[in-house]
Design an enzyme around this catalytic site. Structure first.
Site, short mmCIF file in Angstrom:
data_model
loop_
_atom_site.label_atom_id
_atom_site.label_comp_id
_atom_site.label_asym_id
_atom_site.label_seq_id
_atom_site.Cartn_x
_atom_site.Cartn_y
_atom_site.Cartn_z
N HIS A 306 5.98 4.25 6.80
CA HIS A 306 5.44 3.38 7.92
C HIS A 306 3.66 3.13 7.50
O HIS A 306 3.24 3.96 6.96
CB HIS A 306 5.38 4.11 9.27
CG HIS A 306 5.02 3.22 10.32
ND1 HIS A 306 3.66 2.93 10.92
CD2 HIS A 306 5.88 2.59 11.06
CE1 HIS A 306 3.95 2.15 11.91
NE2 HIS A 306 5.22 1.95 12.15
N ASP A 364 13.17 3.20 13.19
CA ASP A 364 14.59 2.36 12.94
C ASP A 364 15.57 3.20 12.10
O ASP A 364 16.71 2.40 11.73
CB ASP A 364 13.88 1.07 12.35
CG ASP A 364 13.56 0.03 13.43
OD1 ASP A 364 14.07 0.40 14.61
OD2 ASP A 364 12.41 -0.94 13.25
N1 ACO Z 1 11.19 3.71 -0.11
C1 ACO Z 1 10.94 3.73 -1.41
N2 ACO Z 1 9.38 3.77 -1.64
C2 ACO Z 1 8.90 3.52 -0.42
C3 ACO Z 1 9.16 3.06 0.45
C4 ACO Z 1 10.54 3.39 1.01
N3 ACO Z 1 10.94 3.08 2.22
N4 ACO Z 1 8.02 2.89 1.63
C5 ACO Z 1 7.09 3.11 0.71
N5 ACO Z 1 7.31 3.26 -0.58
C6 ACO Z 1 6.36 3.64 -1.82
C7 ACO Z 1 5.97 2.40 -2.28
O1 ACO Z 1 6.72 1.80 -3.41
C8 ACO Z 1 4.73 2.64 -2.85
O2 ACO Z 1 4.78 3.58 -3.80
P1 ACO Z 1 3.56 3.76 -5.17
O3 ACO Z 1 2.29 4.31 -4.46
O4 ACO Z 1 4.17 4.52 -6.27
O5 ACO Z 1 3.31 2.29 -5.47
C9 ACO Z 1 4.06 3.78 -1.54
O6 ACO Z 1 5.70 4.32 -0.94
C10 ACO Z 1 3.28 3.15 -0.53
O7 ACO Z 1 4.11 1.96 0.02
P2 ACO Z 1 3.45 0.72 0.67
O8 ACO Z 1 4.41 -0.32 0.44
O9 ACO Z 1 2.20 0.66 -0.16
O10 ACO Z 1 3.28 1.09 2.17
P3 ACO Z 1 3.01 0.02 3.49
O11 ACO Z 1 2.06 0.98 4.35
O12 ACO Z 1 2.30 -1.30 2.78
O13 ACO Z 1 4.50 -0.20 3.83
C11 ACO Z 1 6.35 -0.33 4.92
C12 ACO Z 1 5.00 0.46 4.92
C13 ACO Z 1 6.38 -1.63 5.14
C14 ACO Z 1 7.07 0.39 6.33
C15 ACO Z 1 7.29 0.46 3.84
O14 ACO Z 1 7.29 1.71 3.91
C16 ACO Z 1 8.70 -0.21 4.03
O15 ACO Z 1 9.07 -0.98 3.23
N6 ACO Z 1 9.63 0.69 4.57
C17 ACO Z 1 11.03 0.26 4.49
C18 ACO Z 1 11.08 -0.75 5.63
C19 ACO Z 1 11.15 -0.24 6.74
O16 ACO Z 1 11.62 0.78 7.37
N7 ACO Z 1 10.53 -0.83 7.85
C20 ACO Z 1 10.25 -0.64 9.34
C21 ACO Z 1 8.71 -0.16 9.74
S1 ACO Z 1 8.74 0.70 11.07
C22 ACO Z 1 8.92 -0.84 12.17
O17 ACO Z 1 8.45 -2.00 11.90
C23 ACO Z 1 9.67 -0.65 13.67
#
Ligand code: ACO
Length: 429
Positions: A306, A364
């Site tokens: 998140h 979620d």
């Molecule tokens: N699985 C694997 N790796 C992940 C995940 C994941 N779900 N989420 C983040 N990471 C990793 C990224 O690859 C990144 O790694 P790095 O530093 O080695 O490059 C690091 O964690 C940081 O991730 P970002 O994408 O920069 O984080 P951001 O804050 O931009 O994204 C998000 C947040 C979109 C929610 C992301 O965690 C994600 O895609 N999660 C899966 C989708 C999801 O569950 N969305 C629901 C959000 S809650 C809602 O809207 C109700």
């Protein structure tokens, strides 16, 4: 007044930016004079460190896993309140008295029916459309019915729009589903509660009324409370930005719904179930965990991570318990998807990759399992999220519209394209 000094080291010119404090949370640097004084913008892609507005509605502490609606902890609201009472709280800032709640419920009930003309819109959608696309279209179309009668500058009109939206969203959502499966349109009922009404519109038929299941209603009610509002997330920011141009609120909300649809936002609940189905068996989890961690594989562990919560999402804790209670009550506690989810969570929470990046389950991760157990079709998951969030969107919109100096939102950019050049005629290219 506390300040931060920002110095341009090239010229030595400095400015003092005031530090502003909120009730809770990090202080902010008020850098509104930066461009005027130093001729520079701030650069903050994806608004990771930008507070875009002042708000009194919701507070999140992502490190401690705290979520407050108007100051009240989400755990207390989920335990003691109901969705409509939470709507009142979010809209007006205080919990209602009995009389206020009766008046509010009455007002919502008065607006649950759709103009019959709006029903004709459904027939234009492709037979296998995603219901989120129907929701975007029909809510946008709603603005055409309440256009002339709406004075955006009149608080009473704004309030009526908010009530209309909250009242009509379940009717619009449930009937998107009915249209797609070829079932007749079902009218709302005002003799049952808000959540019961949503379920009866989704599941009843003219020849077979829906029997209200209290356990199912309770689980959906909790889910809707948890999804009602979440400060300046992508869809809410969309609604605010659209609203800042003084556009009609229903068209602004249609923009919010479009934003919510994406799998990185509200579409995650659907994506989680698809992922759990694909994993198929607990024994396949280690293989998938490796894929989620592989930088060359775009697959992410859906329902994890998140932007704000760098700790367990407090909503996920509540919904995990609610999910357990529901499956026990329905006698489906050994549901394979729930088993896979629990094992996936256990393994991910012990894995260095997820620990180092502070990736925890979000709301979620479990909400999809609840919705599946309630026999709600997969493509309706994000639609129900949108129904629940509509109160958050209009509360934020009303707050913004009440500001004394409402200004149109307009981010700036760092231009990295071609430098100025002269037009070359086609023959000479
Ligand atoms: N699985 C694997 N790796 C992940 C995940 C994941 N779900 N989420 C983040 N990471 C990793 C990224 O690859 C990144 O790694 P790095 O530093 O080695 O490059 C690091 O964690 C940081 O991730 P970002 O994408 O920069 O984080 P951001 O804050 O931009 O994204 C998000 C947040 C979109 C929610 C992301 O965690 C994600 O895609 N999660 C899966 C989708 C999801 O569950 N969305 C629901 C959000 S809650 C809602 O809207 C109700």
């Amino acid at each position: 007044m506390d300040t931060v000094t920002i110095t341009d080291n090239r010229t030595g010119k400095s400015i003092e930016c005031p530090i502003k404090q909120g009730t809770h949370g990090p202080d902010v640097i008020d850098c509104q004079t930066l461009y005027k004084e130093l001729g520079m913008f701030t650069f903050d892609p994806a608004f990771v460190t930008t507070a875009s507005c002042e708000s009194k509605i919701t507070f999140i502490d992502g490190d401690k896993g705290i979520l407050l609606y108007r100051g009240y902890p989400i755990e207390q609201l989920a335990e003691n309140s109901n969705y409509l009472e939470v709507c009142y709280l979010l809209l007006y800032g205080e919990l209602p008295t009995t009389t206020e709640m009766e008046g509010f419920t009455d007002n919502i009930n008065r607006h649950t029916i759709l103009n019959e003309g709006l029903l004709r819109f459904y027939n234009g959608f492709r037979h296998n459309a995603h219901p989120m696309s129907i929701l975007v279209g029909v809510v946008g179309a709603l603005s055409s019915y309440y256009y002339d009668a709406m004075d955006i500058n009149d608080p009473e009109h704004r309030n009526r729009s908010a009530l209309r939206l909250i009242a009509k969203m379940p009717t619009i959502a449930a009937n998107s589903h009915n249209y797609l499966i070829g079932h007749p349109y079902v009218y709302p009922r005002n003799d049952v509660g808000y959540v019961e009404n949503l379920m009866q519109m989704m599941f009843s038929m003219p020849n077979r009324p829906y029997e209200i299941n209290e356990v199912a209603v309770k689980a959906l009610e909790i889910m809707m409370i948890l999804h009602a509002e979440h400060e300046q997330n992508a869809s809410t920011s969309t609604v605010r930005l659209a609203g800042s141009s003084q556009a009609h609120p229903f068209s602004c909300v249609a923009g919010g719904i479009a934003t919510l649809w994406g799998p990185a936002h509200g579409g995650a609940n659907e994506a989680v179930i698809r992922m759990l189905q694909e994993i198929g068996d607990v024994k396949n989890i280690p293989k998938y965990i490796e894929r989620f961690k592989d930088k060359n594989d775009p697959t992410r562990l859906m329902g994890f991570g998140h932007r704000v919560y760098k700790n367990y999402d407090p909503r996920a804790k509540i919904i995990r318990n609610s999910c357990h209670d529901l499956l026990n009550a329905l006698g489906t506690a050994d549901q394979p998807l729930f088993e896979i989810a629990m094992e996936l969570e256990r393994i991910a929470l012990e894995d260095d990759y997820f620990i180092e990046r502070k990736l925890y389950p979000n709301v979620d991760f479990y909400s999809g399992i609840i919705l599946s157990a309630l026999d709600i079709p997969l493509n309706m998951f994000t639609v129900l999220f949108a129904v629940a969030r509509s109160v958050g969107w209009v509360s934020q919109w009303m707050e913004m519209m009440n500001e004394e100096n409402l200004r149109i939102g307009r981010p700036r950019q760092l231009y990295i394209g071609a430098s100025q050049r002269d037009y070359v005629s086609m023959k000479q290219r």
